[in-house]
Design an enzyme around this catalytic site. Sequence first.
Site, mmCIF file in Angstrom:
data_model
loop_
_atom_site.group_PDB
_atom_site.id
_atom_site.type_symbol
_atom_site.label_atom_id
_atom_site.label_comp_id
_atom_site.label_asym_id
_atom_site.label_seq_id
_atom_site.Cartn_x
_atom_site.Cartn_y
_atom_site.Cartn_z
ATOM 1 N N GLU A 45 -4.992 -5.325 6.667
ATOM 2 C CA GLU A 45 -5.813 -4.793 5.580
ATOM 3 C C GLU A 45 -5.665 -5.531 4.246
ATOM 4 O O GLU A 45 -5.423 -4.924 3.205
ATOM 5 C CB GLU A 45 -5.534 -3.302 5.385
ATOM 6 N N GLU A 52 -6.833 0.767 14.489
ATOM 7 C CA GLU A 52 -6.557 2.132 14.041
ATOM 8 C C GLU A 52 -7.832 2.939 14.111
ATOM 9 O O GLU A 52 -8.879 2.503 13.661
ATOM 10 C CB GLU A 52 -6.043 2.172 12.591
#
Length: 396
Positions: A85, A290
């Site tokens: 991220e 995720e």
Amino acid sequence: MPHCVDGRGEINPKGLEYYNNLIDELIRHGIEPHVTVYHFDLPQSLQDEYNGVLSPRFIDDYTAYAQACFESFGDRVKHWVTLNEPNVETLTGFDSGMLPPRRCSYPFGDNCTAGDSTREPYLGAHHLLLAHASAVSLYKEKYQATQGGQIGITLLGFWYEPASNSLQDAAAAMRMNDFHIGWFMHPLVYGDYPPVMRSRVGARLPGLTEEQTKKLSGSFDFIGFNHYTVVRTQADERAFDLKLRNYYADAAATIAYSLGDIGEYAPWALGKLLDHLRLTYRNPPLMIHENGLGDTSEISRKFQYDDDNRSKFLQDYLEALYQSIQRGSDARGYFVWSFLDEFEFLSGYRSRYGLCGVDMNAKERTRYMRNSAHWYSGFLNGGELRPPGSAYHDSA
């Protein structure tokens, strides 16, 4: 992964021991490790020395760190993620200043003692991208042939939708998808930042040399995405007219609203994200690293086994994933966040994401299997996505 004590030099032997034991134990139980090299965990010493990812010096230090990981664990690890991220680290760390190193500038952030929200997010992202490309180049040249692994990067994958039927909001949502996803995907696939970012950010968006472009283009075996939600977007052209502009002002967009802790429950948004990646970025091999539901309802209770809402969430998103694959998406893996309740980076112990629960009030941190864990285990072992007679079977 095992940092050196001061950010460089001798590797922390206790770190090596811990991760060697963890990897060996996973393999012993038939679990294939997928390892993230870097996840917002820059050594404080390097932040103090040269402002971390704001300096090109970060690239060499990160590459040396990645090399230590490849050499120490690459005989057993076959899936590497260079960065997790980076499109979050840059904004929360250098625009809003919400997360470390808490750099920002007025009026875009508060409680920061230093920073420049108009420039630093782009500079930090630039160096993170170059560090990623450097590590991938090293792995492919020196380790991949003998270790037989794959390497990629993982991005947060919100999907931006217009908040209304207006053409202005539709254009703002398209810009936000370019700013949020294209910021990293466009350099990784095409070797440069998206044209809309080039035109709207201007000189604050770093340039790329011919060598850097060549190194970035195709620097992945797969792309990971962490996906949870859709975000509704409104146009804000007034922000673009300001003398000082940050990331959202450059995109001339504001987040109109989101529901819950992380956003609006919308499985179709995963399908739109995957279709966008297939059509815009040459259908890269993908991993959903995720996807899950954070529940806050059980905090006041001792145990909560009945989490059919989580089972429904996973069923709906897995169905959207399957439909995307049917349309041609090259999605190759899916991970539930998370197998176990844990300390969440933004919400502490308040949001429970685990298929398996943890009694945080018990000294022993007692663990227990929720209903979703039983359902998911059955699904992975050949059960139906929506078992006949379930509460959700008729809505499939």
